[in-house]
Write a protein that holds these residues in place. Structure first.
Motif, PDB file in Angstrom:
ATOM      1  N   TYR A 255       0.832  -1.199   0.000  1.00  0.00           N
ATOM      2  CA  TYR A 255       0.000   0.000   0.000  1.00  0.00           C
ATOM      3  C   TYR A 255       0.871   1.255   0.000  1.00  0.00           C
ATOM      4  N   SER A 256       1.910   1.259   0.822  1.00  0.00           N
ATOM      5  CA  SER A 256       2.802   2.425   0.902  1.00  0.00           C
ATOM      6  C   SER A 256       3.525   2.663  -0.415  1.00  0.00           C
ATOM      7  N   GLU A 257       3.927   1.580  -1.073  1.00  0.00           N
ATOM      8  CA  GLU A 257       4.632   1.721  -2.349  1.00  0.00           C
ATOM      9  C   GLU A 257       3.698   2.293  -3.419  1.00  0.00           C
ATOM     10  N   ALA A 258       2.454   1.787  -3.466  1.00  0.00           N
ATOM     11  CA  ALA A 258       1.499   2.317  -4.436  1.00  0.00           C
ATOM     12  C   ALA A 258       1.137   3.764  -4.124  1.00  0.00           C
ATOM     13  N   TYR A 259       0.961   4.062  -2.853  1.00  0.00           N
ATOM     14  CA  TYR A 259       0.645   5.437  -2.440  1.00  0.00           C
ATOM     15  C   TYR A 259       1.756   6.387  -2.870  1.00  0.00           C
ATOM     16  N   GLN A 260       2.999   5.981  -2.681  1.00  0.00           N
ATOM     17  CA  GLN A 260       4.136   6.812  -3.052  1.00  0.00           C
ATOM     18  C   GLN A 260       4.136   7.099  -4.549  1.00  0.00           C
ATOM     19  N   ARG A 261       3.930   6.078  -5.362  1.00  0.00           N
ATOM     20  CA  ARG A 261       3.954   6.255  -6.816  1.00  0.00           C
ATOM     21  C   ARG A 261       2.850   7.209  -7.270  1.00  0.00           C
ATOM     22  N   LEU A 262       1.681   7.098  -6.691  1.00  0.00           N
ATOM     23  CA  LEU A 262       0.568   7.972  -7.080  1.00  0.00           C
ATOM     24  C   LEU A 262       0.798   9.410  -6.630  1.00  0.00           C
ATOM     25  N   GLN A 263       1.391   9.586  -5.452  1.00  0.00           N
ATOM     26  CA  GLN A 263       1.694  10.941  -4.996  1.00  0.00           C
ATOM     27  C   GLN A 263       2.761  11.593  -5.867  1.00  0.00           C
ATOM     28  N   GLU A 264       3.722  10.818  -6.321  1.00  0.00           N
ATOM     29  CA  GLU A 264       4.731  11.347  -7.229  1.00  0.00           C
ATOM     30  C   GLU A 264       4.092  11.810  -8.532  1.00  0.00           C
ATOM     31  N   MET A 265       3.177  11.010  -9.052  1.00  0.00           N
ATOM     32  CA  MET A 265       2.521  11.381 -10.304  1.00  0.00           C
ATOM     33  C   MET A 265       1.657  12.627 -10.119  1.00  0.00           C
ATOM     34  N   LYS A 266       0.977  12.729  -8.985  1.00  0.00           N
ATOM     35  CA  LYS A 266       0.171  13.919  -8.712  1.00  0.00           C
ATOM     36  C   LYS A 266       1.056  15.161  -8.626  1.00  0.00           C
ATOM     37  N   SER A 267       2.209  15.036  -7.985  1.00  0.00           N
ATOM     38  CA  SER A 267       3.138  16.164  -7.892  1.00  0.00           C
ATOM     39  C   SER A 267       3.652  16.561  -9.264  1.00  0.00           C
TER      40      SER A 267
END
Length: 273
Positions: A255-267
């Motif tokens: 979950y943390s890994e997926a959350y990180q990837r999505l936050q990077e894309m949002k940024s």
């Protein structure tokens, strides 16, 4: 009756006080002597008060000077906080309640570092080169900084990402070819609206990846850019492992890994570091 004091004059005349008189001058000299003695007895009080005031003033001055000198020294003695180490994949571990490091949860490394990696660098350039179409725009949009089209789609004028779309009974209208990239950007930002990893518990973890999975599926139907396709495949694989992991530790890690990837894309889309 004989006065008891009547014999004192005869007694005094037979002594050194014979025919002595207490004149006005004598009275004034006595008063002067009395005042001098009284003044000497009272002089110690104001002197003592003045001395006490000087001592208190000096003590206060010494206290403030000592405080000013010692404060910088105390600060200098405080050890500097160590910078978090960055791992090989460009991420740094998150602290837990200020103590230790949570090895399962990671946060994005500084924006300019991970942005140079594949496929973020290519995706960013792809989004930056995208322009919203001119055709089909309505005169006024009800959204601040919004550009609205006749088919019900509204895009942010700065980021060019979809910010809203109208739904009918059958769902939203299909976007035009010129709108697809902006719709993809909006769906990616929406997919990033996940609960933060630190706020999750085993009791509320069920189906928390349904929304991002549904958004990524919709994006794949619109996308034809290969670097983004590769990112979508990897992110979907990680999200699918969240609910299928056999342990809570594994659930948290994926979950943390997926959350990180999505936050990077949002940024990347919103231009935030």
């Amino acid at each position: 009756m004989k006065d008891r004091l009547s014999g004192y004059r005869d007694a005094m005349d037979r002594s050194v006080f014979k025919e002595g008189k207490f004149t006005t001058r004598h009275k004034q000299e006595v008063f002067v002597k009395i005042k001098q003695r009284t003044r000497k007895r009272n002089d110690w009080f104001p002197r003592m008060m003045s001395l006490s005031f000087v001592i208190v003033f000096l003590l206060i001055g010494v206290y403030f000077i000592t405080d000013m000198i010692s404060t910088p020294a105390d600060q200098a003695e405080s050890p500097p906080q160590a910078e978090p180490a960055v791992t090989e994949n460009g991420t740094a571990p998150l602290p837990i309640d200020g103590e230790g490091v949570n090895k399962d949860e990671e946060r994005p490394a500084p924006y300019e570092e991970w942005l140079q990696e594949y496929p973020y660098k290519e995706i960013k350039k792809h989004f930056e080169n995208y322009e919203l179409p001119q055709e089909g725009r309505v005169a006024d949009s009800q959204f601040i900084n919004g550009i609205t089209y006749e088919n019900g789609y509204t895009f942010d004028s700065r980021t060019k990402a979809m910010m809203a779309r109208e739904h009918s009974e059958t769902g939203p209208a299909a976007p035009t070819e010129g709108q697809k990239t902006g719709v993809i950007m909006g769906l990616l930002s929406d997919a990033a609206a996940m609960e933060e990893p630190g706020d999750r518990t085993s009791s509320n973890a069920s189906s928390q990846v349904d929304l991002p999975l549904s958004r990524l599926k919709e994006i794949r139907e619109l996308n034809d850019f290969e670097p983004l396709e590769a990112w979508l495949a990897e992110t979907e694989e990680i999200l699918n492992k969240v609910d299928t992991s056999e342990s809570w530790e594994g659930n948290k890690r994926y979950y943390s890994e997926a959350y990180q990837r999505l936050q990077e894309m949002k940024s990347l889309i919103e231009g935030k570091e």
